[in-house]
Design an enzyme around this catalytic site. Structure first.
Site, PDB file in Angstrom:
ATOM      1  N   PHE A 282       0.819  -1.220   0.000  1.00  0.00           N
ATOM      2  CA  PHE A 282       0.000   0.000   0.000  1.00  0.00           C
ATOM      3  C   PHE A 282       0.858   1.277   0.000  1.00  0.00           C
ATOM      4  O   PHE A 282       0.446   2.318  -0.490  1.00  0.00           O
ATOM      5  CB  PHE A 282      -0.851   0.058   1.276  1.00  0.00           C
ATOM      6  CG  PHE A 282      -2.081  -0.802   1.271  1.00  0.00           C
ATOM      7  CD1 PHE A 282      -3.084  -0.624   0.327  1.00  0.00           C
ATOM      8  CD2 PHE A 282      -2.281  -1.756   2.249  1.00  0.00           C
ATOM      9  CE1 PHE A 282      -4.248  -1.389   0.356  1.00  0.00           C
ATOM     10  CE2 PHE A 282      -3.434  -2.533   2.296  1.00  0.00           C
ATOM     11  CZ  PHE A 282      -4.419  -2.352   1.346  1.00  0.00           C
TER      12      PHE A 282
ATOM     13  N   SER B 179      -2.450  -6.310  -6.997  1.00  0.00           N
ATOM     14  CA  SER B 179      -2.415  -5.097  -6.170  1.00  0.00           C
ATOM     15  C   SER B 179      -2.881  -5.485  -4.777  1.00  0.00           C
ATOM     16  O   SER B 179      -3.412  -6.574  -4.568  1.00  0.00           O
ATOM     17  CB  SER B 179      -3.373  -4.043  -6.738  1.00  0.00           C
ATOM     18  OG  SER B 179      -4.717  -4.384  -6.403  1.00  0.00           O
ATOM     19  N   ASP B 180      -2.700  -4.602  -3.806  1.00  0.00           N
ATOM     20  CA  ASP B 180      -3.383  -4.845  -2.543  1.00  0.00           C
ATOM     21  C   ASP B 180      -4.816  -4.314  -2.681  1.00  0.00           C
ATOM     22  O   ASP B 180      -5.189  -3.723  -3.696  1.00  0.00           O
ATOM     23  CB  ASP B 180      -2.622  -4.219  -1.369  1.00  0.00           C
ATOM     24  CG  ASP B 180      -2.957  -4.947  -0.056  1.00  0.00           C
ATOM     25  OD1 ASP B 180      -3.991  -5.638  -0.003  1.00  0.00           O
ATOM     26  OD2 ASP B 180      -2.204  -4.810   0.918  1.00  0.00           O
ATOM     27  N   PHE B 181      -5.597  -4.553  -1.643  1.00  0.00           N
ATOM     28  CA  PHE B 181      -7.040  -4.303  -1.662  1.00  0.00           C
ATOM     29  C   PHE B 181      -7.348  -2.827  -2.028  1.00  0.00           C
ATOM     30  O   PHE B 181      -7.159  -1.928  -1.223  1.00  0.00           O
ATOM     31  CB  PHE B 181      -7.582  -4.604  -0.269  1.00  0.00           C
ATOM     32  CG  PHE B 181      -9.042  -4.878  -0.188  1.00  0.00           C
ATOM     33  CD1 PHE B 181      -9.527  -6.156   0.099  1.00  0.00           C
ATOM     34  CD2 PHE B 181      -9.962  -3.858  -0.366  1.00  0.00           C
ATOM     35  CE1 PHE B 181     -10.877  -6.406   0.200  1.00  0.00           C
ATOM     36  CE2 PHE B 181     -11.318  -4.091  -0.270  1.00  0.00           C
ATOM     37  CZ  PHE B 181     -11.781  -5.374   0.017  1.00  0.00           C
ATOM     38  N   GLY B 182      -7.782  -2.628  -3.260  1.00  0.00           N
ATOM     39  CA  GLY B 182      -8.164  -1.274  -3.671  1.00  0.00           C
ATOM     40  C   GLY B 182      -7.005  -0.306  -3.818  1.00  0.00           C
ATOM     41  O   GLY B 182      -7.212   0.907  -3.916  1.00  0.00           O
TER      42      GLY B 182
END
Ligand code: BGC
Length: 740
Positions: A253, A284-287
């Protein structure tokens, strides 16, 4: 049948001394990993052929990862516009999405992801607690069973291992890693990667890179890491995981040196694909793609999508950004079709290597039978035992002496509410977790009374249920076992803290218990090293665990009752106060070292420099001595290696495990080198009175470090060797590295 019976008996009557470091062989399973040779070449052809048949929308679909829950649209699967799903754990639901794939034009199987981190149905200790066992074979087993159970439920991809290096226990996610040392973390990263993939799920090494160094220990915060440190400390565990076969990686992130990890081409493409040759895909990471707007490097989601893809993010987790914008970006010529194809190729490649195209759907009927098997429980018990760290044991308070009439167990943490830190949406993780009072009743000699008072309304100890009843129970007992610590609310993602004391009103209770005058054993279940300065002065014994999972409390009882001789070691230094952070053992020397503790030395006016409990530390019910350290040659060339050996004796009266640790230091080099660095370790079991020679082969290249350009070098010169049972190990011998 007989085997099952024996296994059940073993589970009920755990072996007595010691916490044996033996690791049973892994049973055969549907292991996954990179195929090689002709098979790999054939896969490349199949990928290329499939890619040719795909529409733009179908290509973008492969990069779209969506999750179970509100807004999930199964129609996107049927339309060939979703490549992966996450958080599907109920086999019947997995079957439904797999059936939807069959209605799509190209029928490309889904990759099915989950944070199966330290368990799926059987829970093992938190990763930090697994690292405390210093037993990579056993850690691999825990990952294997995690993967195997998840796979049985239809999951084929785990978002683990997390290998982020951190020296900052304020950060709530230190619990997911392996602590402060790069060697231990790299060994653990490789073991976990192998274990998950042997269990049948693709590993995701995360979070690439630097996420554990957030300023101020605050989650998601920016990190500033010099190139040399990035290569010496943060990158090696990732490399170890890739070398062990990790098929995917997750971007972090945070911004690293001003560039958000999600758009960091230097890391994701130049280093990862270019220098390291990684062939899998990066999620990707969450969002995190849409968060590029908030980082201030994209004006809208379309630009964020473009920047992420071009940097090297192949799959968009839960952001819907690729799904909504990528096709238009390609049509408008802002994203080259070649870049899109490359990302799709990587995703398809992983799916082929995983064998998803050739595998049948999840077996709904078989899945429950594969959960919490006796073998998995046995590994859970063993690793929970081996990760228990005895930090203090005044006057042999532990093990609990024969003839102790009444033991008062205090603290709601002693009776599980919930063993989950990460997702277990199927709810299977709640079964069969033995409360500490019951486990002690089982383990202690008949005639010992074990009483229990929760004291708090909840495990996290934020409010009292009945403090007086707890104090009364303590006063009426011969020995008090207070099980305190942090629970989910206080640890994990998004749970950074500035105060590392016991949460809520737990300290108040502890002081009350000590005031009864009864000996207090403090048993901790935490997600990080807490500041235990008061406790270390006032309680009789401290037992540290990092939430031991399904068998955690039973394993604690094994240690308290003396059925198991503890040998866990701290994977992180325990600070004396938050103001010392970062405090870690392999720091550089200063030009003003602490000598007589006077002004103008590098000291604090109001606190010691040293941590309360150093890295690699843990007591035993035995005592181990070291003698006869030697190196097989006084000089070695840059391409060579040395063998270092030492005789270790169990000088106590109980069998036990010792974690033999090898540290080195180069006192003079071209740049300042750490005061010592862990280079190898072995957990061994010694019978009372037994002596064994422990040997380490140390290649000279392991003594290297990186310069400011990220280039590795070994400086010839003297190397001092320290051997012992913690990072306080004594200087034992030395050798010289020569130019040739
Ligand atoms: C975490 C990841 C995790 C993902 C999916 C994110 O918030 O940072 O580590 O894999 O959520 O649950």
């Amino acid at each position: 049948m007989i085997l099952r019976l024996v296994a059940a008996l073993l589970l009920c009557f755990p072996a007595t001394l010691p916490a044996s470091s033996q690791t049973p062989a892994l049973p055969p399973a549907q292991s996954v990993g990179w195929r090689t040779g002709a098979e790999a070449a054939a896969i490349e052809k199949r990928v290329a052929a499939l890619l040719k048949t795909m529409t733009l929308e179908e290509k973008v679909g492969q990069l779209h990862l969506s999750g179970r829950g509100d807004g999930f649209d199964i129609g996107q699967i049927k339309a060939g516009r979703m490549g992966g799903v996450m958080n599907f754990v109920v086999p019947q639901e997995v079957r439904e999405v797999q059936e939807a794939v069959r209605q799509s034009r190209l029928k490309i199987p889904l990759i099915i992801g989950l944070d199966a981190v330290h368990g799926f149905s059987t829970y093992f200790p938190l990763p930090l607690g697994q690292a405390a066992s210093w037993n990579p074979g056993l850690i691999e087993q825990a990952a294997f069973w995690t993967g195997r159970e998840a796979r049985a439920a239809g999951v084929n991809w785990t978002f683990a291992p997390m290998v982020d290096m951190s020296r900052d226990p304020r950060w709530g996610r230190v619990l997911e890693g392996a602590g402060e040392d790069v060697h231990l973390a790299s060994v653990v990263a490789a073991a976990r990667t192998r274990g998950y993939q042997r269990g049948g799920v693709a590993a995701t090494v995360k979070h690439f890179v630097g996420y554990g160094a957030g300023e101020g220990g605050r989650d998601y915060n920016s990190t500033w890491i010099p190139t040399s440190q990035l290569h010496d400390l943060h990158l090696p565990p990732f490399k170890a995981s890739f070398d062990a076969g990790s098929m995917t990686a997750m971007a972090a992130f945070n911004a690293l040196n001003g560039m958000p990890a999600t758009a960091n081409r230097a890391m994701l493409t130049d280093l990862l694909r270019g220098r390291w040759g990684f062939r899998g895909f990066v999620v990707s990471d969450f969002g995190s793609i849409t968060e590029l707007r908030l980082h201030g490097i994209a004006k809208d989601d379309a630009e964020a999508a473009r920047k992420a893809l071009i940097a090297g993010i192949d799959m968009d987790m839960m952001g819907n950004v690729y799904h909504r914008h990528l096709a238009d970006e390609v049509k408008a010529g802002r994203v080259p079709m070649k870049a899109l194809d490359e990302a799709v190729r990587r995703v398809l490649r992983v799916k082929f290597h995983l064998g998803l195209f050739d595998r049948p759907d999840v077996d709904v009927a078989a899945a429950p039978k594969l959960m919490q098997t006796e073998e998995a429980r046995r590994v859970a018990r063993q690793i929970a035992r081996e990760g228990v760290i005895l930090l203090k044991n005044d006057a042999d308070t532990l093990p609990i002496a024969a003839g102790t009439n009444t033991v008062a167990v205090i603290g709601a943490m002693a009776v599980p509410e919930d063993e989950r830190v990460w997702t277990d949406p199927a709810g299977l993780g709640r079964r069969m977790v033995q409360p500490l009072p019951d486990a002690l009743r089982e383990q202690l000699p008949q005639g010992t009374t074990v009483t229990y008072e929760p004291a708090f309304t909840k495990a996290c100890g934020t409010a009292f249920a009945d403090k007086d009843a707890a104090l009364k129970a303590a006063a009426a007992a011969d020995l008090v076992v207070a099980m305190l610590g942090e629970d989910c609310e206080f640890m994990g993602e998004g749970a950074s803290r500035t105060d590392l004391g016991l949460p809520g009103v737990q300290q108040e209770l502890l002081e009350g218990l000590v005031a009864t005058g009864k000996p207090v054993v403090l048993v901790l279940a935490t997600g990080r090293p807490l500041v235990l300065t008061w406790a270390a002065k006032h309680v009789a014994a401290i037992v540290q665990t990092f939430h031991g999972g399904t068998e955690g409390r039973a394993a604690i009882a094994d240690v308290l009752a003396g059925k198991v001789n503890p040998a866990g070691r701290t994977p992180m230094s325990f600070p004396r106060s938050v103001g010392q952070i970062p405090v870690y053992y392999d720091h550089l020397p200063t030009g003003r070292p602490q000598q007589v503790r006077q002004r103008y030395e590098s000291i604090y006016m109001d606190e010691a420099n040293e941590p309360l409990f150093p890295f690699g530390f843990g007591l035993s019910y035995s005592r181990f001595t070291y003698a006869g350290a030697r190196v097989d040659r006084p000089r070695v060339g840059l391409d060579g290696s040395v063998t270092i050996s030492v005789e270790v004796t169990n000088a106590g009266s109980r069998d036990g495990d010792e974690v033999v640790q090898l540290y080195v230091r180069q006192p003079v080099a071209s740049r300042s080198r750490p005061v010592r660095e862990l280079k190898d370790f072995q957990r061994i079991t010694l019978k009372a009175g037994e002596t064994r020679t422990v040997a380490f082969r140390l290649p000279v290249r392991a003594l290297g470090f990186h310069d400011d350009a990220g280039v590795s070098r070994v400086d010839p010169g003297l190397f001092e060797v320290f051997l012992g049972g913690s990072s306080l190990a004594e200087r034992a011998t030395s050798f010289e590295v020569t130019r040739n």
